[in-house]
Design a protein around this motif. Structure first.
Motif, short mmCIF file in Angstrom:
data_model
loop_
_atom_site.label_atom_id
_atom_site.label_comp_id
_atom_site.label_asym_id
_atom_site.label_seq_id
_atom_site.Cartn_x
_atom_site.Cartn_y
_atom_site.Cartn_z
N LEU A 67 0.83 -1.21 0.00
CA LEU A 67 0.00 0.00 0.00
C LEU A 67 0.86 1.26 0.00
O LEU A 67 0.46 2.28 -0.57
N LEU A 68 2.04 1.19 0.59
CA LEU A 68 2.97 2.31 0.51
C LEU A 68 3.45 2.47 -0.92
O LEU A 68 3.50 3.59 -1.46
N ARG A 69 3.77 1.38 -1.56
CA ARG A 69 4.21 1.39 -2.95
C ARG A 69 3.11 1.89 -3.88
O ARG A 69 3.36 2.62 -4.84
N MET A 70 1.85 1.54 -3.57
CA MET A 70 0.74 1.98 -4.41
C MET A 70 0.65 3.50 -4.45
O MET A 70 0.38 4.10 -5.50
N HIS A 71 0.87 4.15 -3.30
CA HIS A 71 0.81 5.62 -3.26
C HIS A 71 1.89 6.22 -4.15
O HIS A 71 1.62 7.15 -4.91
N TYR A 72 3.09 5.67 -4.07
CA TYR A 72 4.19 6.14 -4.93
C TYR A 72 3.85 5.94 -6.40
O TYR A 72 4.00 6.86 -7.22
N HIS A 73 3.38 4.76 -6.77
CA HIS A 73 3.07 4.49 -8.17
C HIS A 73 1.89 5.33 -8.65
O HIS A 73 1.84 5.71 -9.83
N ASP A 74 0.95 5.63 -7.78
CA ASP A 74 -0.18 6.48 -8.16
C ASP A 74 0.31 7.90 -8.42
O ASP A 74 -0.02 8.50 -9.45
N CYS A 75 1.12 8.44 -7.51
CA CYS A 75 1.55 9.83 -7.62
C CYS A 75 2.48 10.07 -8.81
O CYS A 75 2.42 11.13 -9.44
N PHE A 76 3.33 9.12 -9.12
CA PHE A 76 4.30 9.32 -10.19
C PHE A 76 3.67 9.18 -11.58
O PHE A 76 4.30 9.57 -12.57
N VAL A 77 2.48 8.66 -11.66
CA VAL A 77 1.82 8.47 -12.96
C VAL A 77 0.56 9.34 -13.00
O VAL A 77 -0.45 9.03 -12.39
N GLN A 78 0.65 10.48 -13.68
CA GLN A 78 -0.45 11.43 -13.81
C GLN A 78 -0.81 12.11 -12.49
O GLN A 78 -1.87 12.72 -12.39
N GLY A 79 0.02 12.00 -11.49
CA GLY A 79 -0.26 12.65 -10.23
C GLY A 79 -1.08 11.77 -9.30
O GLY A 79 -1.59 10.72 -9.67
N CYS A 80 -1.23 12.23 -8.05
CA CYS A 80 -1.93 11.46 -7.01
C CYS A 80 -3.43 11.59 -7.22
O CYS A 80 -4.10 12.40 -6.57
N ASP A 81 -3.96 10.77 -8.13
CA ASP A 81 -5.37 10.93 -8.52
C ASP A 81 -6.18 9.65 -8.43
O ASP A 81 -7.30 9.58 -8.92
N GLY A 82 -5.62 8.61 -7.81
CA GLY A 82 -6.35 7.35 -7.65
C GLY A 82 -6.53 6.56 -8.92
O GLY A 82 -7.21 5.52 -8.92
N SER A 83 -5.89 6.99 -10.03
CA SER A 83 -6.11 6.31 -11.31
C SER A 83 -5.53 4.91 -11.34
O SER A 83 -5.94 4.09 -12.17
N ILE A 84 -4.61 4.61 -10.43
CA ILE A 84 -4.05 3.26 -10.39
C ILE A 84 -5.10 2.22 -10.03
O ILE A 84 -4.96 1.03 -10.34
N ALA A 163 2.59 4.64 -17.03
CA ALA A 163 3.28 3.95 -15.94
C ALA A 163 4.61 3.38 -16.42
O ALA A 163 5.62 3.43 -15.69
N GLU A 164 4.63 2.85 -17.62
CA GLU A 164 5.88 2.31 -18.17
C GLU A 164 6.95 3.40 -18.29
O GLU A 164 8.14 3.14 -18.08
N ASN A 165 6.52 4.62 -18.63
CA ASN A 165 7.46 5.70 -18.89
C ASN A 165 7.88 6.47 -17.65
O ASN A 165 8.99 7.02 -17.60
N ASP A 166 7.02 6.53 -16.63
CA ASP A 166 7.23 7.47 -15.53
C ASP A 166 7.78 6.85 -14.25
O ASP A 166 8.11 7.59 -13.31
N LEU A 167 7.86 5.53 -14.17
CA LEU A 167 8.36 4.88 -12.97
C LEU A 167 9.77 4.37 -13.20
O LEU A 167 10.02 3.60 -14.14
N ALA A 168 10.70 4.79 -12.36
CA ALA A 168 12.09 4.37 -12.52
C ALA A 168 12.22 2.87 -12.27
O ALA A 168 11.81 2.38 -11.22
N PRO A 169 12.76 2.11 -13.21
CA PRO A 169 12.93 0.67 -13.00
C PRO A 169 13.99 0.38 -11.95
O PRO A 169 14.85 1.24 -11.66
#
Length: 340
Positions: A67-84, A163-169
């Motif tokens: 759930l901590l990771r989900m917040h990071y992945h949500d925010c880094f992709v189009q902003g913290c908007d719950g779209s994940i 998500a593929e483009n905006d999250l550092a692997p």
């Protein structure tokens, strides 16, 4: 196209988006957020989230890092908007992107949302629930409590490519990491602080086995990885599990912070300093003067107080990334709506 050429292309796209203004300015984007946003409309909101999180983690404590990771992945992709949270009919949403294929916790967020809808219908956004759940996941893992700014609204667009483009692997070097984070107006100190999230949780072998078996394409081992630690990893991760962008690409599960995988503490920094960490991106913190200095300071700290304060500030800063507030976005009754 080779893997190296693809990486350069992705970094170019990230940089171009930043130059075009697509990246975030947390200070500006955070306008409309405030601590206690639901004080009048749903005063029990944070109590409900915390109560549900206690029960969720009592049932499965491995969901805390997810759930901590989900917040990071949500925010880094189009902003913290719950779209994940959105499900895609075409299979091309954020959930379907390689970095998110191992993501867990969607049902937990849905469970919290249902509880809130029962007491405060159409009031608390999914984006805010994700942010509060991340904070509570840290707190319930013996980490800091901090005030979460709320007032986010939910987005209705979910695109796997973003998500593929905006999250550092996980095999990013420090230059790559700084590029991805700078687009979100996060600096080198923020990187060192937020990487401390790896204090809790596990990873599948596929996310880091390149360091063990084929670091430069010559069937070699990452020379920056401690040899004894590498041998332990090889016993857990045989070659041939594939290499993935994310924490879930095949193989056994390995703790990101050995010996302290469920406690949010400073041992992650000691682990990175002495072994090079699990991911190449962890080890890359030693390759920049700012991030290395921070790692060294925390690795030798006698108290987590300074880190806890820094972490709270960095999470609040990240949580302001490209948020939707006011009349933008929506507050939907369920978080996992179907989109095209």
């Amino acid at each position: 196209m080779s893997a190296g050429e693809l990486r350069l292309l992705l970094l170019l796209l990230v940089a171009l988006r930043a130059r075009a203004g697509v990246g975030s300015s947390p200070a500006a984007a955070g306008l409309g957020l405030q601590v206690g946003f639901y004080r009048a409309t749903c005063p029990v909101a944070e109590d409900v989230v915390l109560a549900e999180m206690r029960m969720i983690l009592e049932e499965d404590r491995t969901l805390a890092p997810s759930l901590l990771r989900m917040h990071y992945h949500d925010c880094f992709v189009q902003g913290c908007d719950g779209s994940i949270m959105l499900r895609s009919r075409s299979g091309k949403g954020e959930r379907d992107a390689t970095p998110n294929r191992s993501m867990r916790g969607y049902d937990a967020i849905g469970r919290i949302k249902a509880r809130l809808e029962a007491v405060c219908p159409l009031t608390v956004s999914c984006a805010d629930i994700i942010a509060m759940a991340a904070r509570d996941a840290v707190y319930l893992s013996k980490g800091p409590w901090y005030d979460v700014e709320t007032g986010r609204r939910d987005g209705d667009v979910s695109v796997a490519m973003y998500a593929e483009n905006d999250l550092a692997p996980p095999d990013s070097n420090i230059v790559d990491v700084k590029t991805f984070f700078s687009v979100k107006s996060l600096n080198a100190k923020d990187i060192a602080v937020l990487f401390g999230c790896h204090s809790i949780g596990t990873s599948h072998c596929g996310a880091f086995q390149k360091r063990l078996y084929n670091f430069t394409g010559r069937m070699d081992q990452d020379p920056s990885l401690d040899a004894r630690y590498a041998e332990k990893l090889k016993k857990l991760c045989a070659p041939g599990h594939g290499h993935g962008h994310g924490h879930g690409a095949g193989g056994a599960k390995v703790p990101m912070d050995p010996g302290s995988g469920f406690t949010f503490d400073l041992s992650y920094y000691r682990h990175v300093l002495t072994t090079g960490g699990l991911f190449q991106s962890d080890g890359s913190l030693r390759d920049d003067p700012v991030t290395r200095g921070y790692v060294e300071k925390l690795a030798n700290a006698s108290s987590p107080d300074e880190y806890f304060a820094d972490f709270a500030a960095a999470m609040v800063k990240m949580g302001r990334t490209d948020v939707l507030t006011g009349r933008l976005g929506e507050v939907r009754p369920t978080c996992d709506n179907l989109v095209d």
